[in-house]
Design an enzyme around this catalytic site. Sequence first.
Site, mmCIF file in Angstrom:
data_model
loop_
_atom_site.group_PDB
_atom_site.id
_atom_site.type_symbol
_atom_site.label_atom_id
_atom_site.label_comp_id
_atom_site.label_asym_id
_atom_site.label_seq_id
_atom_site.Cartn_x
_atom_site.Cartn_y
_atom_site.Cartn_z
ATOM 1 N N ASP A 195 0.828 -1.207 0.000
ATOM 2 C CA ASP A 195 0.000 0.000 0.000
ATOM 3 C C ASP A 195 0.860 1.255 0.000
ATOM 4 O O ASP A 195 2.056 1.215 0.325
ATOM 5 C CB ASP A 195 -0.904 -0.034 1.249
ATOM 6 C CG ASP A 195 -2.282 0.527 0.982
ATOM 7 O OD1 ASP A 195 -2.407 1.395 0.097
ATOM 8 O OD2 ASP A 195 -3.228 0.112 1.671
ATOM 9 N N ASP A 204 -10.853 1.551 -3.239
ATOM 10 C CA ASP A 204 -11.322 1.130 -1.918
ATOM 11 C C ASP A 204 -12.834 0.973 -1.899
ATOM 12 O O ASP A 204 -13.405 0.577 -0.886
ATOM 13 C CB ASP A 204 -10.917 2.163 -0.859
ATOM 14 C CG ASP A 204 -9.510 1.911 -0.349
ATOM 15 O OD1 ASP A 204 -8.924 0.876 -0.714
ATOM 16 O OD2 ASP A 204 -8.991 2.754 0.419
HETATM 17 C C1 GLA Z 1 -5.796 1.610 2.307
HETATM 18 C C2 GLA Z 1 -6.177 0.497 1.355
HETATM 19 C C3 GLA Z 1 -7.231 -0.368 1.984
HETATM 20 C C4 GLA Z 1 -6.727 -0.931 3.302
HETATM 21 C C5 GLA Z 1 -6.264 0.200 4.195
HETATM 22 C C6 GLA Z 1 -5.568 -0.322 5.421
HETATM 23 O O1 GLA Z 1 -6.841 2.499 2.468
HETATM 24 O O2 GLA Z 1 -6.589 1.021 0.145
HETATM 25 O O3 GLA Z 1 -7.621 -1.424 1.126
HETATM 26 O O4 GLA Z 1 -5.674 -1.813 3.044
HETATM 27 O O5 GLA Z 1 -5.370 1.075 3.547
HETATM 28 O O6 GLA Z 1 -5.161 0.693 6.255
#
Ligand code: GLA
Length: 738
Positions: free
Chosen positions: A466, A530
Amino acid sequence: MDPLHLRAAGTSVLVAFHSGEVEIVHWGADLGDSLPDLDLLTPPIPHSALDVPVIAGLLPQSSSGWPGRPGLRGSRLALSGTAGGGAHDGAVPGFAFSPALRVVSAEATPGGRGARIVQADPDAGVQVISELTLHSGGLLELSHELANTGTTPYCLDELGTVLPVPGEAVELLDLTGRWCRENHPQRHRVGQGTWVRSGRHGRTGHDSSLLLAAGSAGFSNRAGRVWAVHFAWSGNHEQYLDSLADGRRTLGAAELLGPGEVVLAPGEAYRTPTLYAAFSDRGLDGITEAFYAWFRARPSHVGTTAGRVRPVVLNTWEAVYFDHRLEPLLELAESAAELGVERFVLDDGWFRGRRDDHAGLGDWYVDETVWPEGLTPLIERVTGLGMEFGLWVEPEMVNLDSDVARAHPDWIVRPTAAAAADGGRLPLEWRHQHILDLANPDAWQYTYDRLDALLGENDIAYLKWDQNRDLTEHGHAGRPSVHEQTLAAYRLFDALRAAHPHVEIESCSSGGARVDLGILARTDRVWASDCNDALERQTIQRWTQAVLPPELVGAHVGPTHSHTTGRVHDISFRAITALFGHFGLEWDIRQATPAERETLRRAIALYKRHRGLIHSGVRINADLGEPNLRLHGVVSQSGTEGLFAAVSLGTLMAEAPGRVAVPGLDPERTYRVRAALPTPEDADWADSFTQTAPPRWIAAGATASGRFLAEVGLPLPILRPEHALLIEAKVTEQSVSD
Ligand code: GLA
């Protein structure tokens, strides 16, 4: 010099040389074998104009009279150190604000699909090597490398990758978005002037245009001529269409460099990110085909064509968030395995101090308070159940509340050269986090070592990597350094991949803020958004997959009640939406009702049955008149089968959708079509439609030729808003033997 003519898959690129300059005179439809005398291209010279024809050079330049955005901007002025504090009273040695590049050499690369062209201006002290490759599926690749051949430092402001498009390209389509709404299209008519899409996020950006496409009037999914580019870079960048008063147009892109960000010492070189470009005479689907062919021919590609089947995923994020407790996670793993899940991914929350998003980033050690025996008990259960184990990391970031930040405050990115102790201020926080300065070799090495150890000590098959913030005021030693940070991050991916070649990596960046072909050169899939809301995903995935094949695009069945939009969707709509990607679940499936579980089980079986097709076939997006109705799908390369989704995004204008064209199948063959999901066995069957009787074919299937299905179509049932129907098409035995 003779022209260079590259040809592949219906596309020609013609590079011609005149008066020591080089020009791409054509990028578009195949020109065939015989080329005319290129003198025929000499344009008239208008009144009130330069006395020579103006060439749109491979690097458009002012010294050739190009009045548009130059391909190269740079100088030695800022660094000359002339006395007088900026007074223009002295000559600057090797001053080169306007180079006049002339061709030194040009050669076709072996196989005739590429060209390598060297240009130089010895007076200005610059040399540019350009490489063009036209891949077998029609995708064109272009990059430049500029070397400082002078004796003083050269400050580069911009080196652009630019291609000509004809006047016929009167409409522009690009993509934009935000968190949870990535890759939405916007369209407008091309006028005179420049349309620039700037990305100053220090990462690709949620609003970045994955595709910049110019085309003939009204070009659509499957009709019209289209020229499209993608810029393979995960840092600051600009993409543009330059439409000049003289009628010429270019599509281009360049890294967006900060002041003094790239200063080349004598002998040093800068390489542009790669511009990928495709031409199609059959609408956007032809562009998509060129990109897919290129992806799938890569040796590193994961997916059916490479024999690396994409496993069904369960990701824990929307199931448990930061609530990491072994027992519930073991239950979740068992529940997932029982449904047919093949990869279990533990998301954020497992490392030291990470009880929420305020602390812990940078401390890449398993948290002993939450996991007293490490991750082993969970990993062993997951693998014992026949699943792979995956883990979330965010290596480029740091929380101030972490051991690493306390021990090494100098590893945190700051906009000034001053250290924290000397008042060096930090950029604003974003999700309570800062950026680790990967241009600092110690910080880079620490991060590499921690990840290397985690992968070495645990049975991890997959990393969800990420990157959750913009790189604002991003400096190293007082100079802008997004460029260096991006390259250092790339090196981190590359080094870890070399050390752990069997670990797959996903590029996630608050959803889809780092989706580009630069990051995809070192990762195996992207997290498109997301947002797991199936309605939003229909658009996000359609446009992400305009460039990326579905096997690279993570798509999960989220909770019934979407966590990011609050919408409620039936299970079949969520499942059909996720099927056309790299399928997974992101939901506490222990809470699913028995009926939902049964449909989920059937959807997983359908995905397993069809993933070979979805992940290798030709992507189809029909052109329909109803704005809220969509029909998309995939047809196998051999044309023997197809899988389609009819999707209602909202209420329809018409009472019933009528006969809807199903394009893309072989017109000469006969297919059996049947509805695959939902079926009367599914709990949401009745809720999916609003009709007294469905079309007859829904009950028992029907047989029709590919031509009939494309030209006359299938009568669709009346789908309720935000519902979908999955349709299978398979060549009949008789047709196969024909
Ligand atoms: C980001 C990612 C999510 C999740 C969160 C965890 O927002 O896009 O899918 O993994 O971080 O903190």
